[in-house]
Enzyme design. Sequence first.
Site: not given
Length: 502
Positions: A194, A253
């Site tokens: 993330d 990401e």
Amino acid sequence: MTQEWWRDAVVYQVYVRSFADSNGDGEGDLQGVRSRLPYLADLGVDAIWLNPFYTSPLADGGYDVADYRAVDPRFGTLEDAAELIRDAHTHGLRVIVDIVPNHSSDQHAWFRDGLRDRYVYRPGRGENGELPPNDWESVFGGPAWTRTAEGDWYLHLFAPEQPDLNWENPDVHAEFLDILRFWLDLGVDGFRIDVAHGMVKAAGLPDVGHPDQNEMLGEEPLPYFDQDGVHDIYRTWREVLDSYPGDRMAVAEAWAPNAERTALYVRPDELHQAFNFHFLKAKWTAPAFRTVIDDMLSTGAPATWVLSNHDVTRHVTRYGGGETGWRRARAAALLMLALPGSTYVYQGEELGLPEVLDLPDEVLQDPKWERSGHTDRGRDGCRVPLPWTSTGPSLGFSTGPGWLPQPEDWAKLSAAEQQTSPESMLSLYRAVLRLRRMLSFGDFEWLELPPDVLGFRRGAFHCVVNLGAEPVRLTEVGRVLVSSSRYGSDGILPPDTALWWA
Ligand code: NOJ
């Protein structure tokens, strides 16, 4: 040596809270996922990526982790996680879990116990420190700083409940290496990282000096994103991944300004993949797609393709909604699954689910809704529980109502309804995923076609998409493998239609 599994894998993204509920509390859970593994194996995907299911107050749907080594009771137990991983492997499915290293929850023991050196605290500006330390804005709106009772400020690039970790502190590094090992020991095949571009901030935390930073996200350099220092972190993570047997992997990401900057995350001693969000953002025109595909392929980095995820408006709706959105989504699936590299499919896109645009205000949970002063309705509309059957209080998702209401007309979009209809989105995905496994692909090469038409070959395999408003006549079509809408034998490719042939 055979190619690593992830290079051309189709990874199905499971938003656990909205996938399947096993205990009737209205929220999806790990046993719910486990119960649907046969569906996923039958769909023909290679792996699943589970959104965070760790202990969390859910201030940001679980991206606010209070304990990185524990399962939140609403999602199950650690034993459930172990069982799910084992069963997935039995079904031939790999498992990728999310890791959230940029920030923790404010309920994490470190933050609660006041371990300030693990977070980013700074004195404020202004006469009495009453102004934030710099002009950084939270991605969810408002300042990226919150003032403490002591009078200084802590940084949170997202919600105030998500304090940014201080990656200048070696303890933070050591902790995350240990968390990686924890899940690798439990048997996971990889990690989705993330905000992988966020952990390192520019020295001195300089002002951005731009009034609307959220407009610049992923487009331009910002002092809190995509700093060169993050790459040192991934080199150490790679060593851990490589120390385990099997092809363990990580996908970043990373919202970087361009394909070259994104490619830096996947250098041979760093991560294995990075999401290519430029594909997802491309307008529905042939030149737009051609550019992003060229940009991706020209970097020589392992390619990834994604049309939807839990953060963006579902693509049926982005492409115009209704009949048009549906047709384009079908064509886009054929395009995406024909490209070299790996593909990420977001749960429900195989059912053609649209974005739910009319959720009542009172059910909205995305922090964007509050933080934007009720101007941005946020991302709940792509997180509505899946319809599995055409009847029941939440269409087979749970025994009672789900945590977000489903539109009434989703009964006809349910997996059960679509399973038996050859014209359905589900049938298209299943057919195309089967074909993709059977075909052999050669080198990628563009075909010269009219301006609104995109086409390429990979050896004998061909994919052509008409993104224009007019039908086009194709010459030299070989054996048709599949088309996204009706393709007659007259060689006419209708608008918003894709065709595979060999
Ligand atoms: C990206 C995640 O996909 C999103 O859902 C989350 O809100 C932010 N990162 C912050 O963790």
